[in-house]
Design a protein around this motif. Structure first.
Motif, short mmCIF file in Angstrom:
data_model
loop_
_atom_site.label_atom_id
_atom_site.label_comp_id
_atom_site.label_asym_id
_atom_site.label_seq_id
_atom_site.Cartn_x
_atom_site.Cartn_y
_atom_site.Cartn_z
N THR A 34 -0.82 12.50 -7.34
CA THR A 34 -0.98 13.72 -6.54
C THR A 34 0.26 13.96 -5.67
OG1 THR A 34 -3.38 13.44 -6.49
CG2 THR A 34 -2.40 14.86 -4.80
N PHE A 35 0.78 12.89 -5.08
CA PHE A 35 2.00 13.00 -4.27
C PHE A 35 3.18 13.48 -5.13
CE2 PHE A 35 5.99 10.98 -2.94
CZ PHE A 35 6.15 11.52 -1.67
N LEU A 36 3.36 12.87 -6.31
CA LEU A 36 4.49 13.23 -7.16
C LEU A 36 4.41 14.67 -7.66
CD1 LEU A 36 4.82 9.95 -9.25
CD2 LEU A 36 6.35 10.74 -7.42
N LYS A 37 3.19 15.19 -7.81
CA LYS A 37 3.03 16.57 -8.28
C LYS A 37 3.56 17.58 -7.27
CE LYS A 37 -0.84 17.76 -10.29
NZ LYS A 37 -2.30 17.86 -10.57
N ILE A 88 3.69 6.67 2.72
CA ILE A 88 3.53 8.08 3.05
C ILE A 88 3.44 8.28 4.56
CG2 ILE A 88 2.07 10.11 2.77
CD1 ILE A 88 3.66 9.20 0.29
N ARG A 89 2.73 7.38 5.24
CA ARG A 89 2.64 7.49 6.69
C ARG A 89 4.01 7.29 7.33
NH1 ARG A 89 1.23 10.25 10.68
NH2 ARG A 89 0.91 9.12 12.64
N THR A 90 4.80 6.33 6.83
CA THR A 90 6.14 6.11 7.36
C THR A 90 7.02 7.32 7.12
OG1 THR A 90 5.89 3.74 6.94
CG2 THR A 90 8.12 4.55 7.33
N LYS A 91 6.92 7.91 5.95
CA LYS A 91 7.67 9.14 5.64
C LYS A 91 7.37 10.22 6.67
CE LYS A 91 7.06 12.92 2.31
NZ LYS A 91 8.34 13.62 2.38
N GLN A 117 10.00 3.80 -4.68
CA GLN A 117 10.40 4.38 -3.39
C GLN A 117 11.91 4.46 -3.25
OE1 GLN A 117 11.84 2.75 -0.51
NE2 GLN A 117 11.71 4.58 0.76
N ARG A 118 12.61 3.42 -3.66
CA ARG A 118 14.07 3.42 -3.50
C ARG A 118 14.73 4.40 -4.48
NH1 ARG A 118 16.06 -2.50 -1.46
NH2 ARG A 118 14.12 -3.12 -0.44
N SER A 119 14.22 4.45 -5.69
CA SER A 119 14.82 5.34 -6.69
C SER A 119 14.67 6.81 -6.32
CB SER A 119 14.18 5.10 -8.06
OG SER A 119 14.35 3.77 -8.48
N LEU A 120 13.59 7.14 -5.63
CA LEU A 120 13.33 8.51 -5.18
C LEU A 120 13.51 8.60 -3.66
CD1 LEU A 120 10.13 9.33 -7.28
CD2 LEU A 120 12.51 9.83 -7.86
N CYS A 121 14.52 7.92 -3.14
CA CYS A 121 14.64 7.75 -1.69
C CYS A 121 14.63 9.07 -0.94
CB CYS A 121 15.88 6.93 -1.36
SG CYS A 121 17.43 7.57 -2.03
N ASP A 122 15.26 10.11 -1.48
CA ASP A 122 15.33 11.37 -0.75
C ASP A 122 13.95 11.99 -0.55
OD1 ASP A 122 15.35 11.71 -3.56
OD2 ASP A 122 15.97 13.79 -3.34
N ILE A 123 13.07 11.79 -1.52
CA ILE A 123 11.71 12.31 -1.40
C ILE A 123 10.98 11.65 -0.23
CG2 ILE A 123 9.45 12.31 -2.56
CD1 ILE A 123 10.89 12.81 -5.16
N PHE A 124 11.35 10.41 0.06
CA PHE A 124 10.70 9.65 1.13
C PHE A 124 11.49 9.71 2.44
CE2 PHE A 124 9.11 7.88 -2.84
CZ PHE A 124 7.75 7.87 -2.61
N GLU A 125 12.30 10.75 2.60
CA GLU A 125 13.05 10.99 3.84
C GLU A 125 14.06 9.90 4.14
OE1 GLU A 125 12.82 13.88 5.39
OE2 GLU A 125 11.35 14.46 3.87
N ARG A 142 0.83 -1.21 0.00
CA ARG A 142 0.00 0.00 0.00
C ARG A 142 0.87 1.26 0.00
NH1 ARG A 142 -2.47 0.95 4.39
NH2 ARG A 142 -4.28 2.04 3.52
N PHE A 143 0.62 2.14 -0.94
CA PHE A 143 1.38 3.38 -1.01
C PHE A 143 1.10 4.25 0.20
CE2 PHE A 143 2.37 7.68 -2.55
CZ PHE A 143 3.66 7.46 -3.02
#
Length: 457
Positions: free
Chosen positions: A244-247, A128-131, A153-161, A123-124
């Motif tokens: 929506t998140f990526l935007k 987001i909740r973990t971030k 998630q891994r490729s954009l790791c910085d976005i996910f803290e 589940r995405f």
């Protein structure tokens, strides 16, 4: 921080990558660690060992190295004072989202160089909740997910803290671990401050899609300010949740759509076409787009699979009088049945595993049931044959093949059969290439400035 997980000590990154690459050696998977002088390891290495191979003697050898040492909570509890905090990666692996467990780990009293949280989830929303929890913790966290969202998630790791991500060298050493090479191109583009994102929406199969690989390769080589991202959504609502998140981080330039969303997104966008696989979003009007008030943007849509079908029929020289069998009853089969009827092909047959949807297409387009006779052309629109265990014995004899499956690891069974019998065919890779030019044109079309991009890509 990018980490290559390696199953033996012979694996080293290319020189050009060494400045920001770490190597993690999984000693429980390495057969050559007993002969290795750990003191000679480079400083940018991580040593870890899971399971019964982890012993006090092995831990001492790990400590003799200059490497960081990854201990999970159970290992740390048995050896609390063994690893200095400045060399410790304290890790936890959760098989499902558990907010209490995550909070507890993020507030663990043990000091460490890094804290590593591996979360298995489909589940995405869990990601987001973990971030959000990591943001509140204000700690140096390496956060990676397992499951369908691992590549994104891994490729954009910085976005996910997350301070970094792990990828397998050439074969996943744990379930759902993306390959380092698949992660790297997206990571590199993102760290070059890309402004525009495109996304391919579909099932988990989008994580292995040629679309992600080829588009990002093209964007990297032409130094275009775009990145293609995989969205393996469970349903349409989740797909738009991700968009929506990526935007919040990129300008959304377009979508590539695969099953099961080709009809759903066409309906959502109120398209004239009932089935689409490509969408361009633009702030300006041009010849082919229309304004969508719900999205407050101009939208240009296309089904480039139909373009590829036309090219494939021409290349195989399929005449309107020949017998054609469509295998499948999804959106692609429907689009192909409509196209063949429009092009005056009359001897069109259909079969598939879903009897109800097969009957619906048969009645809607006046298609025929197989009659036991060989077919001039088989068009496989399904994943049938992608798994080596698939049974293709029920497929009637055919003389030519269009197989939309392309090989992830091994050659699809129907493609393999056609090759063994020296039958003319369009395999999944060639079919994808046939639709690529039309798709790229749709995604970047502006009437003014994209001819150079098309030429160079």
């Amino acid at each position: 921080m990018l980490v290559i997980t390696a199953p033996n000590f012979s694996i080293l990154p290319e020189k050009s990558l060494k400045r920001f690459i770490w190597m993690e050696y999984r000693l429980d998977l390495c057969d050559d660690w007993m002969e290795k002088d750990f003191k000679q390891l480079p400083i940018n290495t991580i040593l870890t060992c899971r399971g019964p191979r982890f012993t006090p003697d092995l831990l001492q050898r790990m400590l003799d190295s200059p490497s960081l040492i990854d201990l999970d909570l159970a290992q740390w509890e048995k050896h609390q004072d063994a690893v200095p905090a400045e060399r410790l990666i304290l890790s936890v692996h959760l098989d499902e989202f558990d907010e209490d467990s995550i909070r507890s780990f993020l507030n663990h009293p043990q000091a460490a160089k890094f804290y590593k949280l591996i979360l298995k989830t489909e589940r995405f929303a869990d990601i987001i909740r973990t971030k959000t929890l990591i943001e509140a913790a204000k700690r140096d966290i390496i956060f990676n997910v397992q499951g369908r969202w691992a590549l994104l998630q891994r490729s954009l790791c910085d976005i996910f803290e997350s301070l970094g991500c792990y990828g397998a060298y050439d074969d996943s050493v744990v379930t759902d671990q993306p390959l380092f090479g698949d992660i790297l191109r997206i990571w590199l583009l993102n760290n070059q401050d890309v402004e525009y994102a495109l996304a391919i929406i579909g099932s988990e199969r989008v994580n292995k899609s040629l679309t992600v690989q080829c588009y990002n390769y093209a964007y990297e080589n032409i130094k275009k300010n775009y990145v293609m991202l995989p969205i393996p959504a469970n349903d349409l609502a989740e797909a738009f949740e991700v968009l929506t998140f990526l935007k919040g981080y990129f300008k959304l330039a377009g979508l590539v759509i695969t099953n099961p969303f080709k009809k759903q997104i066409a309906t959502f966008l109120k398209c004239r076409q009932s089935i689409i696989n490509t969408v361009q979003f633009s702030e300006t009007k041009h010849l082919y787009n229309v304004y969508n008030p719900d999205l407050d943007t101009y939208v240009y849509t296309k089904n480039t699979d139909v373009v590829a079908l036309r090219n494939a029929l021409q290349k195989l020289d399929i005449k309107p009088t020949q017998r054609i069998l469509i295998y499948g009853s999804g959106a692609c089969a429907e689009a192909f049945a409509r196209e063949l009827k429009l092009r005056d092909y009359q001897r069109i047959f259909i079969m598939g595993r879903n009897e109800e949807t097969v009957k619906q297409l048969k009645d809607r387009f006046q298609l025929l049931d197989p009659d036991g006779e060989p077919f001039d052309l088989l068009i496989n629109t399904t994943p049938l044959g992608s798994d080596a265990e698939d049974d293709i014995s029920h497929i009637p004899k055919f003389n030519q093949l269009i197989d939309l499956n392309y090989p992830y690891n091994d050659q699809p069974l129907l493609t393999k059969l056609a090759n063994e019998q020296n039958l003319p065919l369009i395999d999944g890779i060639e079919f994808w290439q046939m639709q690529f030019d039309a798709q790229l044109h749709c995604l970047v079309y502006s009437e003014a400035e994209n001819s150079d991009l098309l030429d160079r890509a």
